[in-house]
Design a protein around this motif. Structure first.
Motif, short mmCIF file in Angstrom:
data_model
loop_
_atom_site.label_atom_id
_atom_site.label_comp_id
_atom_site.label_asym_id
_atom_site.label_seq_id
_atom_site.Cartn_x
_atom_site.Cartn_y
_atom_site.Cartn_z
N ALA A 1 17.70 42.80 94.69
CA ALA A 1 16.94 44.17 94.75
C ALA A 1 16.58 44.24 93.54
O ALA A 1 17.08 45.11 92.53
N PRO A 2 15.38 43.48 92.90
CA PRO A 2 15.01 43.56 91.45
C PRO A 2 14.40 44.91 91.35
O PRO A 2 14.07 45.72 92.17
N GLU A 3 14.75 45.40 90.01
CA GLU A 3 14.48 46.66 89.58
C GLU A 3 12.91 46.48 88.61
O GLU A 3 12.94 45.36 88.12
N GLU A 4 12.25 47.42 88.91
CA GLU A 4 10.89 47.34 88.24
C GLU A 4 10.81 47.20 86.61
O GLU A 4 10.01 46.45 86.14
N ARG A 5 11.76 47.66 86.04
CA ARG A 5 12.07 47.73 84.65
C ARG A 5 13.06 46.53 84.10
O ARG A 5 13.05 46.23 83.04
N SER A 6 13.59 46.13 85.36
CA SER A 6 14.77 44.99 84.63
C SER A 6 14.56 43.94 85.40
O SER A 6 15.43 43.83 86.80
N PRO A 7 13.68 42.89 85.20
CA PRO A 7 13.55 41.69 86.32
C PRO A 7 14.70 41.04 86.52
O PRO A 7 15.66 40.76 85.81
N SER A 8 14.80 40.23 87.68
CA SER A 8 15.92 39.30 87.72
C SER A 8 15.61 38.21 87.02
O SER A 8 14.59 37.78 86.64
N VAL B 1 11.94 36.10 85.79
CA VAL B 1 11.38 35.99 84.35
C VAL B 1 10.72 34.59 84.34
O VAL B 1 11.11 34.03 84.82
N PRO B 2 9.52 34.76 83.28
CA PRO B 2 8.77 33.60 83.26
C PRO B 2 9.46 32.52 82.32
O PRO B 2 8.88 31.33 82.63
N THR B 3 10.16 32.68 81.57
CA THR B 3 10.91 31.62 80.50
C THR B 3 12.26 31.71 80.49
O THR B 3 13.00 32.93 80.68
N MET B 4 12.90 30.74 79.74
CA MET B 4 14.38 30.82 79.53
C MET B 4 14.66 31.76 78.53
O MET B 4 15.99 32.46 78.40
N PHE B 5 13.91 31.99 77.48
CA PHE B 5 13.95 32.84 76.41
C PHE B 5 14.04 34.67 77.11
O PHE B 5 14.97 35.17 76.69
N GLN B 6 13.30 34.89 78.01
CA GLN B 6 13.22 35.98 78.78
C GLN B 6 14.62 36.32 79.55
O GLN B 6 15.11 37.29 79.77
N ALA B 7 15.12 35.02 80.20
CA ALA B 7 16.20 34.96 81.04
C ALA B 7 17.40 35.22 80.05
O ALA B 7 18.26 36.17 79.92
N LYS C 1 10.09 25.86 85.53
CA LYS C 1 8.98 25.25 85.66
C LYS C 1 7.89 25.62 84.61
O LYS C 1 7.51 26.56 84.33
N GLY C 2 7.23 24.42 83.98
CA GLY C 2 6.37 24.59 83.04
C GLY C 2 6.75 24.63 81.70
O GLY C 2 5.73 24.38 80.67
N ALA C 3 8.12 24.68 81.44
CA ALA C 3 8.77 24.72 80.11
C ALA C 3 9.93 23.60 79.85
O ALA C 3 10.38 23.30 81.01
N PRO C 4 10.28 23.21 78.84
CA PRO C 4 11.30 22.48 78.71
C PRO C 4 12.78 22.84 78.89
O PRO C 4 12.76 24.35 78.84
N PRO C 5 13.95 22.16 79.00
CA PRO C 5 15.15 23.02 79.26
C PRO C 5 15.37 23.45 77.90
O PRO C 5 15.00 23.01 76.97
N ARG C 6 16.30 24.74 77.92
CA ARG C 6 16.86 25.59 76.87
C ARG C 6 18.20 25.84 76.89
O ARG C 6 18.76 26.14 78.12
N LEU C 7 18.87 26.09 75.88
CA LEU C 7 20.27 26.28 75.77
C LEU C 7 20.50 27.54 74.79
O LEU C 7 20.21 27.25 73.74
#
Length: 244
Positions: free
Chosen positions: A69-76, A80-86, A124-130
């Protein structure tokens, strides 16, 4: 206590965690510390946790709830579009959980509810990140100079990682390296214990390559443990003696 390692290779990512928690010698339990969120052909996200168990369980539960149940201001973390945003999302959830657990404490107080997280994967579209995420919600990313992260009881398993790590090593060699690191920690600290959880992720596969639990009777882990002990004794014996 806990021991978790996230390792960055040229060919992907390797994760390993123990499952022991303890609040004294007579209160030892097993809890999973590795968690995954996946979308086929789109993303794989892996998280490992160390610290206050109530805090880490709350973080995992909140992240899970947002995927349903994603929140509008707090995406799951599945949106998120990138691992940085994750990493930012997980960091914010961790910080909020710690603050809510101890609302009367000042910002500089030492909280018993602290926890640390390793987060890795690929979208998808970006390299793996840690990343390693701290209790304050901020984080650092693995790099060529710092290719792995440890959380929990780190000191016993670190020397072999520093000496034997090679970014070009195979997954098979990386698993062997991880097992030696964990065996060294298990031998030195009773608060870290089997079974262990292992996960391999291959770059651009967007799917988990391998995931398994290593139990006390695992033949390969026991072989590595026995042979590593003998190899250390042999190496020590081969060193020149000190002259008095």
């Amino acid at each position: 206590m806990t021991y978790c390692v996230g390792l960055r290779l040229d060919r992907g990512l390797v994760f390993m965690s123990d499952t022991r928690t303890n609040a004294g010698v007579d209160n030892v339990s097993r809890y999973r510390k590795m968690f995954t969120w996946t979308q086929p052909d789109e993303r794989v996200i892996v998280m490992m946790t160390a610290g206050n168990l109530a805090t880490t369980q709350a973080v995992v539960s909140m992240l899970d709830e947002r995927t349903k149940a994603p929140e509008e201001r707090s995406p799951s973390i599945l949106e998120v579009p990138t691992m940085f945003q994750a990493a930012r999302t997980v960091g914010k959830v961790l910080r909020d959980v710690i603050r809510e657990s101890a609302p009367s404490q000042g910002p500089d107080a030492e909280s018993p509810f602290k926890a640390t997280i390793i987060l890795g994967g690929q979208i998808k579209g970006a390299p793996p990140r840690l990343f390693m995420i701290y209790p304050e919600g901020n984080f650092v990313e693995a790099s060529e100079e710092t290719p792995f992260f440890q959380i929990g009881e780190t000191k016993y398993g670190r020397p072999i990682l520093v000496r034997a790590y090679d970014p070009d090593m195979s997954f098979e060699a990386a698993v062997k390296l991880m097992m030696v690191s964990f065996d060294s920690t298990l031998k030195a600290n009773l608060s870290v214990g089997l079974p262990l959880d292992l996960l391999l992720y291959e770059t651009d596969s967007l799917a988990i390559k391998a995931q398994r639990r290593i139990e006390e009777d695992d033949p390969y882990f026991n072989l590595i443990s026995d042979n590593w002990g003998e190899a250390l004794k042999s190496a020590f014996a081969s060193l020149p003696d000190y002259e008095i």
